[in-house]
Structures are given as structure tokens and as C-alpha cells.
Scaffold this motif. Structure first.
Motif, PDB file in Angstrom:
ATOM      1  N   SER A  12     101.393 137.884  46.879  1.00 26.43           N
ATOM      2  CA  SER A  12     101.662 137.121  48.092  1.00 26.43           C
ATOM      3  C   SER A  12     103.077 136.582  48.071  1.00 26.43           C
ATOM      4  CB  SER A  12     100.664 135.955  48.213  1.00 26.43           C
ATOM      5  OG  SER A  12     100.929 135.171  49.347  1.00 26.43           O
ATOM      6  N   SER A  13     103.794 136.770  49.182  1.00 23.87           N
ATOM      7  CA  SER A  13     105.159 136.243  49.352  1.00 23.87           C
ATOM      8  C   SER A  13     106.081 136.655  48.209  1.00 23.87           C
ATOM      9  CB  SER A  13     105.128 134.716  49.485  1.00 23.87           C
ATOM     10  OG  SER A  13     104.326 134.324  50.571  1.00 23.87           O
ATOM     11  N   GLY A  14     105.915 137.878  47.721  1.00 22.74           N
ATOM     12  CA  GLY A  14     106.777 138.408  46.674  1.00 22.74           C
ATOM     13  C   GLY A  14     106.350 138.072  45.268  1.00 22.74           C
ATOM     14  N   ILE A  15     105.291 137.286  45.123  1.00 25.73           N
ATOM     15  CA  ILE A  15     104.847 136.848  43.793  1.00 25.73           C
ATOM     16  C   ILE A  15     103.542 137.538  43.421  1.00 25.73           C
ATOM     17  CG2 ILE A  15     104.337 134.884  42.321  1.00 25.73           C
ATOM     18  CD1 ILE A  15     107.168 134.893  43.591  1.00 25.73           C
ATOM     19  N   LYS A  16     103.568 138.273  42.319  1.00 25.50           N
ATOM     20  CA  LYS A  16     102.338 138.850  41.777  1.00 25.50           C
ATOM     21  C   LYS A  16     101.776 137.860  40.758  1.00 25.50           C
ATOM     22  CE  LYS A  16     102.311 143.134  40.247  1.00 25.50           C
ATOM     23  NZ  LYS A  16     102.526 144.266  39.301  1.00 25.50           N
ATOM     24  N   THR A  17     100.543 137.447  40.965  1.00 23.67           N
ATOM     25  CA  THR A  17      99.880 136.520  40.043  1.00 23.67           C
ATOM     26  C   THR A  17      98.784 137.266  39.297  1.00 23.67           C
ATOM     27  OG1 THR A  17     100.324 134.643  41.514  1.00 23.67           O
ATOM     28  CG2 THR A  17      98.636 134.351  39.810  1.00 23.67           C
ATOM     29  N   ILE A  18      98.906 137.296  37.985  1.00 24.20           N
ATOM     30  CA  ILE A  18      97.934 137.956  37.120  1.00 24.20           C
ATOM     31  C   ILE A  18      97.171 136.868  36.361  1.00 24.20           C
ATOM     32  CG2 ILE A  18      97.592 139.591  35.230  1.00 24.20           C
ATOM     33  CD1 ILE A  18     100.353 140.774  35.923  1.00 24.20           C
ATOM     34  N   THR A  19      95.882 136.794  36.584  1.00 26.82           N
ATOM     35  CA  THR A  19      95.063 135.757  35.955  1.00 26.82           C
ATOM     36  C   THR A  19      94.112 136.377  34.939  1.00 26.82           C
ATOM     37  OG1 THR A  19      95.135 134.453  38.005  1.00 26.82           O
ATOM     38  CG2 THR A  19      93.479 133.831  36.353  1.00 26.82           C
ATOM     39  N   MET A  20      94.282 136.028  33.691  1.00 26.52           N
ATOM     40  CA  MET A  20      93.343 136.448  32.644  1.00 26.52           C
ATOM     41  C   MET A  20      92.078 135.600  32.776  1.00 26.52           C
ATOM     42  SD  MET A  20      95.925 136.900  29.356  1.00 26.52           S
ATOM     43  CE  MET A  20      96.718 135.287  29.544  1.00 26.52           C
ATOM     44  N   LYS A  21      90.924 136.255  32.779  1.00 24.24           N
ATOM     45  CA  LYS A  21      89.695 135.489  33.016  1.00 24.24           C
ATOM     46  C   LYS A  21      88.551 135.848  32.058  1.00 24.24           C
ATOM     47  CE  LYS A  21      87.799 138.486  36.647  1.00 24.24           C
ATOM     48  NZ  LYS A  21      87.173 138.504  37.976  1.00 24.24           N
ATOM     49  N   ASP A  22      88.897 136.354  30.895  1.00 27.92           N
ATOM     50  CA  ASP A  22      87.877 136.650  29.889  1.00 27.92           C
ATOM     51  C   ASP A  22      87.628 135.389  29.067  1.00 27.92           C
ATOM     52  OD1 ASP A  22      86.047 137.958  28.320  1.00 27.92           O
ATOM     53  OD2 ASP A  22      87.542 139.010  27.106  1.00 27.92           O
ATOM     54  N   THR A  23      87.041 134.396  29.704  1.00 27.68           N
ATOM     55  CA  THR A  23      86.897 133.081  29.070  1.00 27.68           C
ATOM     56  C   THR A  23      85.948 133.108  27.870  1.00 27.68           C
ATOM     57  OG1 THR A  23      85.174 132.507  30.689  1.00 27.68           O
ATOM     58  CG2 THR A  23      87.431 131.838  31.189  1.00 27.68           C
ATOM     59  N   ARG A  24      85.022 134.059  27.851  1.00 26.10           N
ATOM     60  CA  ARG A  24      84.079 134.124  26.726  1.00 26.10           C
ATOM     61  C   ARG A  24      84.807 134.408  25.414  1.00 26.10           C
ATOM     62  NH1 ARG A  24      78.975 137.821  27.967  1.00 26.10           N
ATOM     63  NH2 ARG A  24      78.448 136.990  25.908  1.00 26.10           N
ATOM     64  N   SER A  25      85.882 135.186  25.484  1.00 25.20           N
ATOM     65  CA  SER A  25      86.647 135.485  24.272  1.00 25.20           C
ATOM     66  C   SER A  25      87.900 134.611  24.182  1.00 25.20           C
ATOM     67  CB  SER A  25      87.072 136.960  24.273  1.00 25.20           C
ATOM     68  OG  SER A  25      88.131 137.188  25.188  1.00 25.20           O
ATOM     69  N   ARG A  26      88.004 133.628  25.083  1.00 24.88           N
ATOM     70  CA  ARG A  26      89.214 132.789  25.175  1.00 24.88           C
ATOM     71  C   ARG A  26      90.443 133.670  25.439  1.00 24.88           C
ATOM     72  NH1 ARG A  26      88.684 127.594  23.004  1.00 24.88           N
ATOM     73  NH2 ARG A  26      90.747 127.624  22.038  1.00 24.88           N
ATOM     74  N   ASN A  27      90.225 134.664  26.314  1.00 22.79           N
ATOM     75  CA  ASN A  27      91.287 135.593  26.717  1.00 22.79           C
ATOM     76  C   ASN A  27      91.950 136.287  25.525  1.00 22.79           C
ATOM     77  OD1 ASN A  27      91.048 135.090  29.582  1.00 22.79           O
ATOM     78  ND2 ASN A  27      91.921 133.079  29.151  1.00 22.79           N
ATOM     79  N   ALA A  28      91.099 136.684  24.568  1.00 26.36           N
ATOM     80  CA  ALA A  28      91.609 137.412  23.405  1.00 26.36           C
ATOM     81  C   ALA A  28      92.210 138.746  23.851  1.00 26.36           C
ATOM     82  CB  ALA A  28      90.488 137.649  22.403  1.00 26.36           C
ATOM     83  N   LEU A  29      93.300 139.137  23.207  1.00 27.82           N
ATOM     84  CA  LEU A  29      94.023 140.348  23.585  1.00 27.82           C
ATOM     85  C   LEU A  29      93.443 141.559  22.862  1.00 27.82           C
ATOM     86  CD1 LEU A  29      97.650 138.911  23.654  1.00 27.82           C
ATOM     87  CD2 LEU A  29      96.184 139.446  25.601  1.00 27.82           C
ATOM     88  N   SER A  30      92.249 141.941  23.296  1.00 32.06           N
ATOM     89  CA  SER A  30      91.637 143.155  22.781  1.00 32.06           C
ATOM     90  C   SER A  30      92.485 144.349  23.221  1.00 32.06           C
ATOM     91  CB  SER A  30      90.221 143.313  23.335  1.00 32.06           C
ATOM     92  OG  SER A  30      90.277 143.491  24.753  1.00 32.06           O
TER      93      SER A  30
END
Length: 262
Positions: A12-30
Motif C-alpha cells: 500500500s502506498s509504495g510500502i510492502k509490509t511483510i508480517t511473520m506470524k508463526d507465533t507457535r515457533s516464535r517466528n523461528a527461521l526454519s
């Protein structure tokens, strides 16, 4: 723009927002998390409407780091580990190579590779409740890769303190050391990110892209080498249409009419 079990992505309005939402793993970087994040970060680079990327997270953790369950394996087969860390390198470098600024919005703990991810971003905005740590040493895995952007961002004595003790530092301490750009109360986090995005979108995308690329090109050079290519960079950018438009608008006391490309 897109959604999955691991991410929400909007544009939106030139801004890409990426939201990590794997809360069960505390957004672990698998491995899968890294692959998907890389896909979202690298998409739309050629779209002139893209002006900045905001990386944020749901839950109490920005990211807890690599998924340690992927490290419990047959010691005779290192193929999974090799894939995990090759992907991690590819992901981290994509942030530097991205043509627009990547902004980490941290509201909680950023640990190990999660701290690495934040440190790799161009700008970091953190709530005052956030913590940054590299606790791998506590489980017998020194945070060697996370230490790469961290040691290039903060003073050596603090980097080695974090890496060898595993103890966290506060957002305020991280800002004093240069790991964080802005610290604010949690309820002001969104406003601070919006303020930064507004400042970026008011500029020429072309100028920001060229400037970011030059910054990362010169940062590891000697000062003498950097000045040598810096002279040529300044001359080239001033001579281009965006440079001339910016100078003329300043002299004429008007807003610049950016073309965003030359």
C-alpha cells in the motif's frame, strides 16, 4: 498482496509490509520460513511503485532464530544443515541487494538468527520492551553467522559480550551501540515506522536505490578507495536528470518532480 500460514504480505502506498506470524515457533527461521521470506523480499524489485519494505512480526518475538529442531540430525548427513545456512546467507544478502530500504520493526525479542535478520536490515525501529541477543553459545552453537552483521554494526567489545555470554541487551542499549535506529514506546511503533516510510517515499526511488548500492559497495573499502569511487559517484549522480531536478527545485524553492528513473 498475499498470505500463508507463516506470513501476511500487503502492498500500500509504495510500502510492502511483510508480517511473520508463526507465533507457535516464535517466528523461528526454519528452512521453509527462510525460503518464503526470501520470496517476499525479492518480489517486486522492478516495480517502480515499490519504495520500502517493512518487516515485522506477530507475537512476543520478532524472531527466536533458527529452528533448532532442524539441527537434531544424523551427524553423518549434513545436507539439511548446508541447505539451511546457504538459504540463510541468500536471505540476508537479499536485504542488502534489495533496491529499496528494508526496515525491521521489532516489538519483542530478536534472538540469534532473528537478531541477525534485524541487524541485516537497513533501518531498525524497536519498541522499548524489545531485547536483542545471540544465545547460541548457551546450547553449544556459537552464533557465528548472526555475528557477521552484528559485528559490522556495533562495537567489538559489545559484539563479543553478546556472542560469548548469550546475555541480551535492551533496545536502548542497542540504539546506543548502533544496532537500532529508533527506540520508542510500543504504542508509538507504528507511527515511527510510518514517519520513516513517508520520508523515504518523498524522495526519488532512483536516487535512494543508487545511494544504497553505493553505500554497501564502499563500506568495506579503505577510506582512500572509497573516496576515489565517491568522486565519480557524486559527479555521475549530480549530472543525471534526478540530480538536476533536485538542485533546480531547491534553488527555485519548490517541491521536486521526481521521475524515479533516468
Amino acid at each position: 498482496m498475499g498470505t500463508s500460514s507463516l506470513f501476511d504480505v500487503s502492498f500500500s502506498s509504495g510500502i510492502k509490509t511483510i508480517t511473520m506470524k508463526d507465533t507457535r515457533s516464535r517466528n523461528a527461521l526454519s528452512l521453509n520460513m527462510q525460503k518464503e521470506l526470501y520470496k517476499y523480499i525479492t518480489a517486486d524489485w522492478d516495480d517502480k511503485k515499490l519504495r520500502a519494505i517493512v518487516l515485522q512480526a506477530e507475537g512476543p518475538a520478532f524472531s527466536s532464530g533458527h529452528n533448532l529442531k532442524e539441527f537434531n540430525f544424523d551427524t553423518n548427513d549434513k545436507s539439511l544443515l548446508e541447505e539451511v545456512f546457504k538459504m540463510a546467507t541468500k536471505l540476508m544478502l537479499s536485504i542488502t541487494e534489495c533496491p529499496v530500504p528494508v526496515i525491521a520493526c521489532v516489538n519483542g525479542i530478536a534472538a540469534a538468527a532473528g537478531c541477525q535478520l534485524a541487524a541485516q536490515c537497513d533501518i531498525v525501529v524497536a519498541s522499548d520492551k524489545s531485547l536483542f541477543s545471540t544465545p547460541g553459545v548457551s546450547v553449544g552453537v556459537f552464533c557465528s553467522s548472526p555475528g557477521i552483521p552484528i559485528s559490522r554494526t556495533i562495537p567489538r567489545k559489545l559484539a563479543t559480550y553478546m556472542l560469548t555470554t548469550g546475555l541480551p541487551i535492551t533496545a536502548t542499549e542497542a540504539k546506543s551501540a548502533g544496532l537500532v535506529s529508533v527506540v520508542c514506546p510500543e504504542d508509538q511503533l507504528k507511527g515511527q515506522v510510518e514517519k520513516i516510510c513517508a520520508a523515504i517515499t518523498a524522495k526519488s526511488r532512483y536516487v535512494v536505490t543508487k545511494g544504497k548500492r553505493f553505500y554497501y559497495r564502499q563500506i568495506d573499502m579503505t577510506m582512500k578507495e572509497a573516496y576515489k569511487i565517491g568522486e565519480l559517484e557524486m559527479i555521475e549522480r549530480i549530472s543525471e536528470s534526478e540530480g538536476q531536478e533536485g538542485l533546480k527545485s531547491f534553488i527555485e524553492k519548490r517541491k521536486p518532480n521526481w521521475k524515479h528513473s533516468v
